[in-house]
Design an enzyme around this catalytic site. Structure first.
Site, PDB file in Angstrom:
ATOM      1  CD1 TRP A 110      -3.108  -1.294   0.477  1.00  0.00           C
ATOM      2  CD2 TRP A 110      -1.823  -2.484   1.906  1.00  0.00           C
ATOM      3  NE1 TRP A 110      -3.662  -2.507   0.705  1.00  0.00           N
ATOM      4  CE2 TRP A 110      -2.765  -3.111   1.366  1.00  0.00           C
ATOM      5  CE3 TRP A 110      -0.736  -2.794   2.705  1.00  0.00           C
ATOM      6  CZ2 TRP A 110      -3.037  -4.458   1.986  1.00  0.00           C
ATOM      7  CZ3 TRP A 110      -1.098  -4.412   2.846  1.00  0.00           C
ATOM      8  CH2 TRP A 110      -2.168  -5.052   2.678  1.00  0.00           C
ATOM      9  CG  HIS A 117      -6.772  -0.872   3.167  1.00  0.00           C
ATOM     10  ND1 HIS A 117      -6.116  -2.330   3.409  1.00  0.00           N
ATOM     11  CD2 HIS A 117      -6.369  -0.251   4.175  1.00  0.00           C
ATOM     12  CE1 HIS A 117      -5.467  -2.191   4.501  1.00  0.00           C
ATOM     13  NE2 HIS A 117      -5.707  -1.141   4.918  1.00  0.00           N
ATOM     14  NE  ARG A 143      -4.410   0.583  -2.129  1.00  0.00           N
ATOM     15  CZ  ARG A 143      -4.760  -0.612  -2.065  1.00  0.00           C
ATOM     16  NH1 ARG A 143      -4.206  -1.144  -3.335  1.00  0.00           N
ATOM     17  NH2 ARG A 143      -5.688  -1.060  -1.463  1.00  0.00           N
ATOM     18  CD  GLN A 151     -10.241  -0.708  -1.108  1.00  0.00           C
ATOM     19  OE1 GLN A 151     -10.339  -0.949   0.042  1.00  0.00           O
ATOM     20  NE2 GLN A 151      -9.495  -1.751  -1.715  1.00  0.00           N
ATOM     21  CB  VAL A 168      -7.597 -12.615   5.447  1.00  0.00           C
ATOM     22  CG1 VAL A 168      -8.666 -11.415   5.658  1.00  0.00           C
ATOM     23  CG2 VAL A 168      -6.614 -12.366   4.436  1.00  0.00           C
ATOM     24  CB  ALA A 196     -12.729  -9.124   6.024  1.00  0.00           C
TER      25      ALA A 196
HETATM   26  N1  PHE Z   1      -7.848  -4.291   2.153  1.00  0.00           N
HETATM   27  C1  PHE Z   1      -7.072  -5.137   0.963  1.00  0.00           C
HETATM   28  C2  PHE Z   1      -6.696  -4.252   0.101  1.00  0.00           C
HETATM   29  O1  PHE Z   1      -7.240  -3.243  -0.074  1.00  0.00           O
HETATM   30  C3  PHE Z   1      -8.410  -6.108   0.375  1.00  0.00           C
HETATM   31  C4  PHE Z   1      -8.881  -7.079   1.420  1.00  0.00           C
HETATM   32  C5  PHE Z   1      -9.785  -6.768   2.383  1.00  0.00           C
HETATM   33  C6  PHE Z   1      -8.392  -8.347   1.625  1.00  0.00           C
HETATM   34  C7  PHE Z   1     -10.414  -7.619   3.260  1.00  0.00           C
HETATM   35  C8  PHE Z   1      -8.600  -9.156   2.488  1.00  0.00           C
HETATM   36  C9  PHE Z   1      -9.734  -8.739   3.188  1.00  0.00           C
HETATM   37  O2  PHE Z   1      -5.923  -4.701  -0.771  1.00  0.00           O
END
Ligand code: PHE
Length: 333
Positions: free
Chosen positions: A151, A174, A200, A214, A258, A301
């Protein structure tokens, strides 16, 4: 002679009164005031045969009459201009007035929210100006974690050196920071989605924008499983692309927050796969940061790119088109 002038004047007044168009009024002007054959002029011309005394008397009367007729004509013309109805072709189509409409991105977001609310998800809002703590630390991405490079971040210039990561600001990269923010103040079971803008510090190309949107999803309960995630996402994709045949795949992937992690790709323009979503089962560390006992709860998630879904749905070749303000593009929706 007096009488002639009086009659001419009252006749003229009556004619002016009756006139209905400016052409009729012009004709009256010629008939009474015209140079060659105008009635009033004829009277004045005939003055030359009269004795001087008569001339002196009649002259001013005739001038006065001319002035009054002229005034009556001018007055009439003014009142006519306002009421004359222009000849118009009433069979022509009417003029359309332009009305605004929703931006394709707003439409897409609304559609996504509609589908998830129909699946009993609640819609939650979160801040765009976020702290390093919620954007990274509590998502199991400590300061020295190499995954931070996933990120590229816009950090906020701060006058005072931040005391800690809660006091260190950035533009959220995010929508995932809302996971722990929400869990800190709510008890499971629940299912939420969080739509919003994300940022970003990235090189731009046809599928990357520095500013994009998002939708985060989070479902937590006693026995929420990966199978539940697959079902929800398949329901969502079917409903979102209704009528349009799409191919999608779950591909295993890595995100520190995750375990296991996946990405969802959709085939774009029948050729290349476009990544539209990162997802997975919430990592026990994240539950700990939120104050939950990871032995009691589990859940999934996901974070999904709204522009990318819109690109696939509406066949938009370049993500930069959403924000460049070109009306030729916007008006197609
Ligand atoms: N936040 C991650 C992204 O923007 C996406 C994501 C969200 C992955 C939730 C796993 C669980 O790249």
């Amino acid at each position: 002679m007096n009488k002639d002038i009086d009659t001419i004047q009252s006749e003229a007044a009556e004619a002016i009164n009756r006139a209905k168009t400016s052409e009729e009024v012009e004709a009256i002007r010629v008939r009474y005031l015209g140079r060659k054959e105008g009635l009033l002029n004829n009277v004045l011309k005939s003055l030359k045969d009269l004795p001087l005394e008569e001339k002196r008397r009649i002259g001013p009367l005739a001038q006065q009459a001319r002035k009054e007729i002229e005034e009556a004509i001018d007055f009439k013309l003014k009142s006519l201009v306002e009421f004359e109805i222009p000849e118009e072709d009433i069979t022509l189509p009417g003029k359309r007035s332009e009305t605004g409409h929703l931006h394709p991105l707003t439409k897409t977001e609304n559609e996504i929210l509609r589908i998830f609310t129909s699946l009993n998800f609640s819609v939650i809002d979160g801040p765009e100006l976020e702290s390093e703590y919620y954007n990274f630390d509590v998502l199991n991405i400590p300061a020295d974690h190499p995954a931070r490079e996933m990120w590229d971040t816009f950090w906020i210039k701060q006058d005072k050196k931040p005391k800690n990561s809660k006091d260190h600001y950035l533009l959220r990269t995010h929508t995932s920071p809302m996971q722990v923010r929400y869990m800190e103040t709510h008890e499971p079971p629940f299912q939420i989605i969080v739509p919003g803008r994300t940022f970003r510090y990235e090189a731009l190309d046809a599928s990357h924008e520095a500013n994009f949107s998002q939708v985060e999803g989070l479902m937590v309960g006693k026995d929420v499983s990966f199978a539940n995630f697959k079902f929800v996402i398949e329901q969502f994709l079917k409903s979102f692309f209704k009528g349009k045949k799409i191919e999608f795949r779950f591909r295993s992937s890595y995100f520190p927050f995750v375990e296991p992690g996946v990405e969802v790709d959709i085939k774009f323009k029948n050729s290349k796969w476009l990544e539209v979503m990162g997802a997975g089962m919430v990592h026990p560390r994240v539950f700990e940061f939120a104050g939950y006992n990871p032995r009691d709860w589990q859940g999934f998630a996901f974070g999904c790119g709204i522009e990318r879904l819109a690109m696939i749905k509406y066949n938009i070749p370049d993500i930069r088109m959403f924000y460049n303000g070109d009306l030729r593009f916007i008006k197609q929706f």
